[in-house]
Write an enzyme that holds these catalytic residues in place. Structure first.
Site, PDB file in Angstrom:
ATOM      1  N   LYS A 164       0.845  -1.199   0.000  1.00  0.00           N
ATOM      2  CA  LYS A 164       0.000   0.000   0.000  1.00  0.00           C
ATOM      3  C   LYS A 164       0.880   1.248   0.000  1.00  0.00           C
ATOM      4  CE  LYS A 164      -0.368   0.122   5.058  1.00  0.00           C
ATOM      5  NZ  LYS A 164      -1.259   0.206   6.213  1.00  0.00           N
TER       6      LYS A 164
ATOM      7  N   TYR B   7      18.133  29.152   6.829  1.00  0.00           N
ATOM      8  CA  TYR B   7      16.971  29.856   7.341  1.00  0.00           C
ATOM      9  C   TYR B   7      16.958  29.863   8.871  1.00  0.00           C
ATOM     10  CZ  TYR B   7      14.795  29.897   2.709  1.00  0.00           C
ATOM     11  OH  TYR B   7      14.515  30.118   1.387  1.00  0.00           O
TER      12      TYR B   7
ATOM     13  N   MET C 286      13.698  23.783   1.176  1.00  0.00           N
ATOM     14  CA  MET C 286      12.834  23.064   0.250  1.00  0.00           C
ATOM     15  C   MET C 286      13.627  22.190  -0.712  1.00  0.00           C
ATOM     16  SD  MET C 286      10.016  24.523  -2.480  1.00  0.00           S
ATOM     17  CE  MET C 286       8.955  25.207  -1.196  1.00  0.00           C
TER      18      MET C 286
END
Length: 357
Positions: free
Chosen positions: A33, A253, A301
């Site tokens: 799954k 950051y 990111m």
């Protein structure tokens, strides 16, 4: 092209499936799954097809993807059907189906089916998520046994705390299951990955290996049998930039990391958009050209930063393993206060490269 990618070792996948069956001594459904926990359901199912007793998926969409790819082994729908209309597709593709609610049982009794189905009847033995109540379980079995739309029944339940090896929860749930089925003599399925590895004496005619298929331990502590698993996924990338910084300079950051010594910083093409956990802290292990180092600063990111200070030979183009055979996904998960299941399932954007050796 961007160097981030995930290598999928199909031989390791086969090894782990065979280990599950060897430990349990029973039949095993390979749980594929959620796109095989991020490893690619079709390719993983194809790799296991010659060995496997069957597959398990969450829903009919996942099952149909396998059928369309030519997988003809049994496929169990772990959540059953969500609407009665799905029963036509379940019959057409001869899928096995979990029944965990009375409405599903009633819909099955009313259905117009020509080819009777294999049903796995699920008991809520203490997980309290889905499953029939113990007091209604035997009667539900009798209704299925007399239903012309059903030709085979397997009894099942699911453990909530099998990954806690000192917990009494497994024994408690097993006792509830035994009491609910005490006069029913058909095959049963109780064993998920932690139960297979940590509770090998538990009776189960069918086991359902999931996370162990992909080479990650379900336990927080070291375990003899889990140590035999082989990691299937290696998430890797390369150093794409190097910075030389003096003492007292912030990185990334939020300036979450301040250099405490002259520091060589490597920038890696890997970030939370690829599925690497944003909340992984400074100190999370990474392997650079085969030598251990650490993450420093906040994950971005598309990029993250690593410490190259003690690796003078590492630099632009150096190979970075984020997790895999040298840096275990469970170790990364522990640093990030999550679990390897989530690391694998969150993987995206990076291409999957399948290896046979």
């Amino acid at each position: 092209m961007r160097p981030a990618r995930a290598l999928i070792d199909l031989n390791a996948l086969r090894h782990n499936y065979r280990l599950a069956r060897e430990i349990s001594g029973t039949k095993a459904l390979a749980v594929v799954k959620a796109n095989a926990y991020g490893h690619g359901a079709v390719r993983c199912a194809q790799a296991l097809a010659e060995d496997v007793n069957g597959f398990a998926v969450a829903c009919i969409e996942e099952a149909l993807e396998l059928r369309e790819a030519g997988i003809d082994q049994p496929i169990l729908l772990l959540e059953g059907f969500f609407e009665a209309q799905e029963l036509a597709l379940i019959e057409q593709h001869q899928l096995w189906c979990v029944v965990h609610s009375m409405w599903q049982l009633e819909a099955l009794e009313r259905a117009n089916i020509s080819l009777p189905l294999t049903i796995w009847l699920k008991l809520d033995s203490g997980m309290h998520r889905v499953g029939l109540h113990p007091e209604e379980y035997a009667a539900a079995y009798q209704r299925l046994a007399s239903c012309p739309n059903v030709n085979n029944i397997v009894l099942m339940s699911h453990f909530a705390r099998a990954d806690e090896l000192s917990c009494t929860g497994v024994a408690d749930q097993a006792a509830v299951f035994a009491q609910a089925r005490k006069e029913i003599n058909v095959e049963v399925s109780m064993g998920n990955s932690p139960a297979i590895l940590g509770w090998p004496d538990l009776h189960s005619d069918w086991v359902r290996p999931g996370i162990m298929l992909y080479g990650a331990s379900p336990f927080e502590q070291a375990h003899e049998m889990a140590a035999k698993l082989q990691p299937v996924m290696t998430l890797e990338s390369k150093i794409i930039s190097v910075r030389e910084l003096p003492v007292g300079e912030p990185i990334g950051y939020g300036a979450r990391f301040i250099t405490e010594r002259p520091t060589r910083v490597g920038v890696v093409a890997m970030g939370y958009a690829d599925g690497y956990p944003r909340h992984a802290p400074t100190g999370t292990p990474v392997m650079i050209d085969g030598k251990m180092s650490r993450l420093i600063g906040r994950v971005s990111m598309d990029m993250l930063t690593v410490d190259l200070t003690d690796l003078p030979d590492a630099g632009l183009g150096s190979h970075v393993e984020l997790w895999g055979k040298q840096v275990l996904a469970s170790d990364v998960a522990a640093h990030a206060e999550t679990i390897p299941y989530q690391l694998f399932c969150n993987l995206r954007r990076v291409p999957l490269l399948y290896l046979e050796g």
